[in-house]
Write a protein that holds these residues in place. Structure first.
Motif, PDB file in Angstrom:
ATOM      1  N   ALA A   1      -2.691   9.959   1.623  1.00  0.00           N
ATOM      2  CA  ALA A   1      -2.113  11.232   2.087  1.00  0.00           C
ATOM      3  C   ALA A   1      -0.675  11.365   1.611  1.00  0.00           C
ATOM      4  O   ALA A   1      -0.251  12.444   1.179  1.00  0.00           O
ATOM      5  CB  ALA A   1      -2.193  11.312   3.614  1.00  0.00           C
ATOM      6  N   LYS A   2       0.074  10.259   1.685  1.00  0.00           N
ATOM      7  CA  LYS A   2       1.463  10.334   1.224  1.00  0.00           C
ATOM      8  C   LYS A   2       1.552  10.626  -0.263  1.00  0.00           C
ATOM      9  O   LYS A   2       2.475  11.286  -0.737  1.00  0.00           O
ATOM     10  CB  LYS A   2       2.181   9.016   1.523  1.00  0.00           C
ATOM     11  CG  LYS A   2       2.584   8.880   2.973  1.00  0.00           C
ATOM     12  CD  LYS A   2       3.701   7.868   3.143  1.00  0.00           C
ATOM     13  CE  LYS A   2       4.989   8.341   2.476  1.00  0.00           C
ATOM     14  NZ  LYS A   2       6.122   7.458   2.793  1.00  0.00           N
ATOM     15  N   ALA A   3       0.598  10.121  -1.013  1.00  0.00           N
ATOM     16  CA  ALA A   3       0.643  10.316  -2.464  1.00  0.00           C
ATOM     17  C   ALA A   3       0.190  11.717  -2.863  1.00  0.00           C
ATOM     18  O   ALA A   3       0.789  12.351  -3.730  1.00  0.00           O
ATOM     19  CB  ALA A   3      -0.236   9.265  -3.157  1.00  0.00           C
ATOM     20  N   VAL A   4      -0.861  12.207  -2.234  1.00  0.00           N
ATOM     21  CA  VAL A   4      -1.475  13.423  -2.768  1.00  0.00           C
ATOM     22  C   VAL A   4      -1.070  14.688  -2.003  1.00  0.00           C
ATOM     23  O   VAL A   4      -1.009  15.781  -2.579  1.00  0.00           O
ATOM     24  CB  VAL A   4      -3.018  13.256  -2.825  1.00  0.00           C
ATOM     25  CG1 VAL A   4      -3.660  13.464  -1.463  1.00  0.00           C
ATOM     26  CG2 VAL A   4      -3.630  14.185  -3.857  1.00  0.00           C
ATOM     27  N   CYS A   5      -0.763  14.559  -0.723  1.00  0.00           N
ATOM     28  CA  CYS A   5      -0.524  15.782   0.053  1.00  0.00           C
ATOM     29  C   CYS A   5       0.745  16.527  -0.353  1.00  0.00           C
ATOM     30  O   CYS A   5       0.735  17.765  -0.378  1.00  0.00           O
ATOM     31  CB  CYS A   5      -0.563  15.490   1.552  1.00  0.00           C
ATOM     32  SG  CYS A   5      -2.234  15.051   2.103  1.00  0.00           S
ATOM     33  N   PRO A   6       1.822  15.834  -0.672  1.00  0.00           N
ATOM     34  CA  PRO A   6       3.001  16.600  -1.133  1.00  0.00           C
ATOM     35  C   PRO A   6       2.682  17.462  -2.356  1.00  0.00           C
ATOM     36  O   PRO A   6       3.198  18.577  -2.482  1.00  0.00           O
ATOM     37  CB  PRO A   6       4.014  15.503  -1.482  1.00  0.00           C
ATOM     38  CG  PRO A   6       3.603  14.329  -0.652  1.00  0.00           C
ATOM     39  CD  PRO A   6       2.113  14.394  -0.564  1.00  0.00           C
ATOM     40  N   LEU A   7       1.831  16.961  -3.225  1.00  0.00           N
ATOM     41  CA  LEU A   7       1.440  17.748  -4.393  1.00  0.00           C
ATOM     42  C   LEU A   7       0.635  18.975  -3.958  1.00  0.00           C
ATOM     43  O   LEU A   7       0.814  20.075  -4.486  1.00  0.00           O
ATOM     44  CB  LEU A   7       0.615  16.891  -5.357  1.00  0.00           C
ATOM     45  CG  LEU A   7       1.303  15.592  -5.816  1.00  0.00           C
ATOM     46  CD1 LEU A   7       0.317  14.662  -6.502  1.00  0.00           C
ATOM     47  CD2 LEU A   7       2.476  15.932  -6.749  1.00  0.00           C
ATOM     48  N   MET A   8      -0.238  18.762  -3.017  1.00  0.00           N
ATOM     49  CA  MET A   8      -1.017  19.884  -2.483  1.00  0.00           C
ATOM     50  C   MET A   8      -0.104  20.900  -1.793  1.00  0.00           C
ATOM     51  O   MET A   8      -0.281  22.109  -1.937  1.00  0.00           O
ATOM     52  CB  MET A   8      -2.078  19.377  -1.509  1.00  0.00           C
ATOM     53  CG  MET A   8      -3.210  18.578  -2.178  1.00  0.00           C
ATOM     54  SD  MET A   8      -4.386  17.934  -0.928  1.00  0.00           S
ATOM     55  CE  MET A   8      -5.779  17.428  -1.986  1.00  0.00           C
TER      56      MET A   8
END
Lengths: 255, 255, 255, 255
Positions: A122-129
């Motif tokens: 979540a930390k890796a992908v959610c900011p991108l989302m």
């Protein structure tokens, strides 16, 4: 770079994970399939998708290694395309073990796979989302996320943590147009890789038949239908939690 | 060796933990009080108990250090007496933090304090209780064990895991005459050490007064009454889970 | 008029209800015991309390009759004294019945006993408690309030309604200093009147012995300890919901 | 007799019920739409379905009248066709009312609409489904089915009963190949008939806009997508309970 949106699957074996990846590929996503071992099985899955005219990439990845998840996300975003859907499908079931037979290491491993790995993802992908203003994260979960049975010390603690983490992620991300869903898979999946290996071929086939003809075990293809539906839900009617089980099985609260 | 049964408290500050220890000492237990820091506060608590004619020992202990819990249990059993009651009272609240502000380390720390520490304690002390054919383990828990609010990634994941671990412990240990109870402390406790320090003296006093005169915050002495009751319940009517909150607060499901 | 505060028990048989009444009488309350039938048993219970030096009154009352509850409350308040504690202990278990064997009448009866009766009681007694600025309402509940098993159509629908009604009552009344508690009695109670009659003497005795010596069934005297504790909780630490079961029984979520 | 399978909707207004009926008609079902009042609205809905080339019948029906539901089921089976899908969509929300403002009649009405009506429907239609070896029952539910807020005495008691009734129905009927699903509609639906009438046109429009552009209220068309998906789930992966809410709303457990 792919022209197609990416569906990243963490835990893409021959059960739910790989099958969901295949389904999203069929719908026009580039399926990025990650699993810990069995490169041959992974290659076969990628070929099967490509054979249907779909796009897929496969990567062996040990999710509990430092930065394995983070690096994979970065690589996919840089080389393949924006991750629009992510499926977290790592299990942590180790069978029933008494407290005295549950090592600190097994307990920690459960948490690293079932809880911490999801947090790192979540930390890796959610900011991108968040930056893109949209995204979907579907988390495969288990009966052990809602009750703690005897012998499930590692699994239930890990899955109970996973479930509440899904709630905190949803609380922060839903208003930012990211759909987080927690799927309680409340029964046995017709998955040769995991359940099949745990039981051995004879007991696995017997279970398939006992539970009610050809469909007493949960069929991954049909679970994939529901994952696809979740990903398609209009944002005015998002589901956060749902259960799935076979018609011939008792819900967890009835037994 | 003490002639008295031992009540071991992990997390014995000036709030619930220390107060429960004091209450059990008053009822004839030797209170063994462990906390991470503030040796002066700990010494004062031991003195207060002894001043009332009770027995107590205090130990500084960093529960997340390797074998700290295990060694403490072994030492108490060898030097003080059989642990009949154990109170697990370590919190892991770090305030609300967005996902991007929650470090891997903070997330892991939450788990080490709230989930893994309880598992380690259970592994250390429960076999001894099983051998003796009896015991009581009361686990202080929080709202975050039953719902995941925004900003509570670390805390809710850790407490959600703790709650289900209590269920698996109960499933294995209850038939062996060991009472495991999970107490959902659903509100703010009048605890100068934790809440008081987090808010600062002025805001803390204001909260005390706002919430409804002298008893809007949960009074540790009165929580201790309920812990004592749980430990006294006849084994034909054991409670596994209960909530506690102030009359002037809303239950978690109402807000 | 009694100089003692009144504890009104609706459903005061030889199991939980009567025993809780006896316990409150022992603590200085005037126990007002209401049950539908068995005037002889009721008289015996009143005598037993008076024989211990306590105060009690017994009334036969069919709770589902129009205004039976309302009139009883009014009468008690006028003739005996202010109701400080009320115990709602009417059960509605009719055993397992298939949908086709569950009549509309049986379904409605379950609701009248388990849900509507509590609502009527609350409407009659809570305004008086609000005026006095205090009161306690303890509701005996059952496993069927938290899960719907096969054959429990009437019982589970009624108890599920009862549980949420307790929540709405608590939400309105707790800030007004009235303590509402919902007790999930998750197992078989050693109650000759209800379970004993349902099973017959031989099966009842066998169950008593099978479940673990003398205390495998839940002992009403010991349940009364917990009811008493709930009524004594300081308002800064009220419990709204708790479960009770025998150490030798599985919690509802484990089976 | 229709050559098409029947989807019977109890509570077919302009919100979820009518829209789900329309959706099933579009998929080849004969939609049988029942509602209490507004024959003109009902006729318009039937016309709209027929205008799209679908089949529909509309009936005014007061579900709480004796045998209204039972007669309707019998008539539909005799005159239109076998009911393969039934949607129970009767609400019982009457707004927040204090205990003293909730009449016995209002409390009973809630139960008759939300709980008893579903039981009667199940008794009427499920034996037919059992005989045919298949069927689907989808029950629209509400936040009040999972928590009891202040002022919701009637609604929460009724919906809490409805939820557990869905569990007992599922426990009996799922092994007989009948899919029972309980949908927790956790938020405000863009329904002019119910919410719109309750708020009045100006406040309704304001709410629509406040909640987040054009889709802050739950769109019935999109809820219908999920109902359709539930009805299509393969029996090896049936969902019994799921929640739906707008991305811009907080889940019930977060507020």
């Amino acid at each position: 770079m792919s022209a197609q949106p990416v569906c990243l699957v963490i835990g893409a074996g021959a059960g739910i994970g790989g099958t969901v990846g295949k389904r999203f590929a069929r719908e026009g996503y580039h399926a990025v399939l990650c699993r810990r071992s069995d490169g041959a099985g992974l290659a076969k899955l990628v070929e099967a998708i490509e054979g249907e005219g779909g796009q897929a990439s496969g990567f062996l990845m040990n999710a509990i290694e430092d930065s394995a998840i983070e690096d994979r996300v970065a690589h996919v975003e840089a080389e393949i395309g924006p991750i629009e859907v992510v499926i977290y499908n790592l299990g942590a079931q180790i069978g029933n073990r008494a407290l005295s037979d549950t090592s600190d290491k097994a307990f920690e491993m459960g948490w690293r796979l079932a809880t911490f790995g999801l947090f790192r993802l979540a930390k890796a992908v959610c900011p991108l989302m968040v930056d893109r203003g949209r995204g979907t994260m579907i988390v495969t979960s288990a009966t052990a996320a809602v009750r703690g049975n005897a012998g499930q010390h590692s699994h239930a603690a890990a899955m109970g943590g996973r479930r509440l983490l899904c709630q905190t992620l949803n609380a922060e991300l839903s208003p930012k147009n990211i759909h987080v869903a927690h799927v309680v898979v409340d029964g046995s999946v017709d998955a040769p890789d995991t359940l099949g290996r745990m039981l051995g071929p004879e007991r696995f086939q017997a279970l398939r038949e006992t539970k009610g003809a050809e469909d007493g075990l949960m069929l991954p293809e049909r679970i994939a239908d529901t994952y696809w539906h979740i990903a398609q839900q209009h944002r005015s009617v998002w589901t956060h939690e749902l259960d799935v089980r076979s018609f011939s099985d008792l819900p967890w609260w009835n037994h």
